[in-house]
Scaffold this active site. Sequence first.
Site, mmCIF file in Angstrom:
data_model
loop_
_atom_site.group_PDB
_atom_site.id
_atom_site.type_symbol
_atom_site.label_atom_id
_atom_site.label_comp_id
_atom_site.label_asym_id
_atom_site.label_seq_id
_atom_site.Cartn_x
_atom_site.Cartn_y
_atom_site.Cartn_z
ATOM 1 N N GLN A 14 0.900 -1.196 -0.011
ATOM 2 C CA GLN A 14 0.081 0.193 0.060
ATOM 3 C C GLN A 14 0.775 1.199 0.127
ATOM 4 O O GLN A 14 2.020 1.315 0.598
ATOM 5 C CB GLN A 14 -0.915 -0.007 1.365
ATOM 6 C CG GLN A 14 -1.923 0.896 1.212
ATOM 7 C CD GLN A 14 -2.977 0.843 2.331
ATOM 8 O OE1 GLN A 14 -3.090 -0.112 2.841
ATOM 9 N NE2 GLN A 14 -3.774 1.903 2.394
ATOM 10 N N SER A 97 4.354 -6.150 2.966
ATOM 11 C CA SER A 97 3.180 -5.821 3.460
ATOM 12 C C SER A 97 2.299 -6.622 2.665
ATOM 13 O O SER A 97 1.935 -7.878 2.674
ATOM 14 C CB SER A 97 2.460 -4.615 3.974
ATOM 15 O OG SER A 97 1.548 -4.401 4.815
ATOM 16 N N LEU A 98 0.997 -6.063 2.127
ATOM 17 C CA LEU A 98 0.208 -6.300 1.086
ATOM 18 C C LEU A 98 0.722 -7.147 0.143
ATOM 19 O O LEU A 98 0.069 -8.310 -0.370
ATOM 20 C CB LEU A 98 -0.722 -5.300 0.577
ATOM 21 C CG LEU A 98 -1.286 -5.362 -0.738
ATOM 22 C CD1 LEU A 98 -2.643 -6.293 -0.534
ATOM 23 C CD2 LEU A 98 -1.940 -4.104 -1.358
ATOM 24 N N ARG A 122 -8.911 -8.157 4.265
ATOM 25 C CA ARG A 122 -7.986 -7.512 5.084
ATOM 26 C C ARG A 122 -8.130 -5.975 4.834
ATOM 27 O O ARG A 122 -8.077 -5.586 5.886
ATOM 28 C CB ARG A 122 -6.427 -8.031 4.271
ATOM 29 C CG ARG A 122 -5.358 -7.404 5.005
ATOM 30 C CD ARG A 122 -4.321 -8.002 4.114
ATOM 31 N NE ARG A 122 -2.698 -7.547 4.849
ATOM 32 C CZ ARG A 122 -2.184 -6.501 4.618
ATOM 33 N NH1 ARG A 122 -2.675 -5.435 3.795
ATOM 34 N NH2 ARG A 122 -0.967 -6.293 5.243
ATOM 35 N N HIS A 206 0.336 -2.296 10.885
ATOM 36 C CA HIS A 206 1.395 -3.045 11.549
ATOM 37 C C HIS A 206 1.897 -2.730 13.089
ATOM 38 O O HIS A 206 3.020 -2.285 13.299
ATOM 39 C CB HIS A 206 2.786 -2.864 10.656
ATOM 40 C CG HIS A 206 2.645 -3.402 9.249
ATOM 41 N ND1 HIS A 206 2.380 -4.845 8.978
ATOM 42 C CD2 HIS A 206 2.329 -2.903 8.174
ATOM 43 C CE1 HIS A 206 1.975 -5.227 7.748
ATOM 44 N NE2 HIS A 206 2.140 -3.882 7.268
ATOM 45 N N GLN A 255 1.451 -10.598 10.432
ATOM 46 C CA GLN A 255 1.933 -9.373 9.708
ATOM 47 C C GLN A 255 1.063 -8.142 10.273
ATOM 48 O O GLN A 255 1.869 -7.279 10.073
ATOM 49 C CB GLN A 255 2.461 -9.618 8.468
ATOM 50 C CG GLN A 255 1.002 -9.673 7.501
ATOM 51 C CD GLN A 255 1.262 -8.900 6.131
ATOM 52 O OE1 GLN A 255 0.751 -7.865 5.957
ATOM 53 N NE2 GLN A 255 1.871 -9.553 5.172
#
Length: 323
Positions: A14, A97-98, A122, A206, A255
């Site tokens: 992102q 991440s994503l 998510r 996070h 995560q």
Amino acid sequence: MSDSRKIALLFPGQGSQGVGMGSAIAATSAVARAAYDEANEILGFDIAKLCFEGPESDLTLTKNSQPAIFITSVACLRSLQESVPQLPMPIAAAGLSLGEFTAHVAAGSFSFAEGLRLVRKRAEAMQDACDREPSTMASIVGLDEGVVRDICVSLQGRGVLDIANLNSPGQIAISGGVDAVKAAMTEASSRGALKVVPLQVSGAFHSRLMKPAEEKLREAVAGTRIVTPKYPVIANVTARPVTNPDEIREALIKQLCSPVLWEKSIRYFIAEGVDLCIEVGHGRVLSGLMRRIDKGRKMMNVQDPAGISKLTEGLSKGSGGAQ
């Protein structure tokens, strides 16, 4: 091209979104366009139009940006695979991440459709968590990890404050409540940070504030069919390869509330002797981080037909191209 070449695929997260993303590759590649068409059907709205035309205000919403980035990366990957069939099997993949979800689609842990449904859930869960409490993130440049950790510990009385991303040497993102993050930014500046920048995000990704989203994601992951991938994916939470389906599930869930160990993930590839890293998807965020981690490491970007042509040319010359 020699099959001995070691490559790794990297997928953005992102923040890499932008109006026009994927439009060029979808216009020239039927397999890329098919990814958007399939996504439109799954999501029930025209996300392709949102990617190609905006508006930016809608595209940047977490619930939209995460699926948009995921779909665009898969579209670019499909076009790459069709255009360069001689590309060697990656030794591993990773995503920021994503992007870890996209990496698993690339490796075959789960299908594009299953991945998109997970990413949508998510994104919606993360947006809901952000709406519960004012929260934000900031980037700190020029301080060691130990100093940033000390700042976070010293300001716990101001609210939730966690390290969110360890992206590259001297570049760390913090995440938490608005007051705590603002206090940490002031403290970081006073301790000699070269740059302290508030991040334009909708909440504290996070960090412990994502716990409600983690619980919802756990339910979604539990209902997803996950198999052993064709090659390992480097987990954000450990910077180590995972192939076991149960380990994959836990890595994807954990995560959300854990820091992204991106620099360590890249150093895993370096230790494994990767010759070429290919950033697949919109933007060049990961290429920029690579220059900070290892300036001499070969890195290519595939986000449009020109990127595929440049990669093909570099591979035919045996150089792999340059950053």
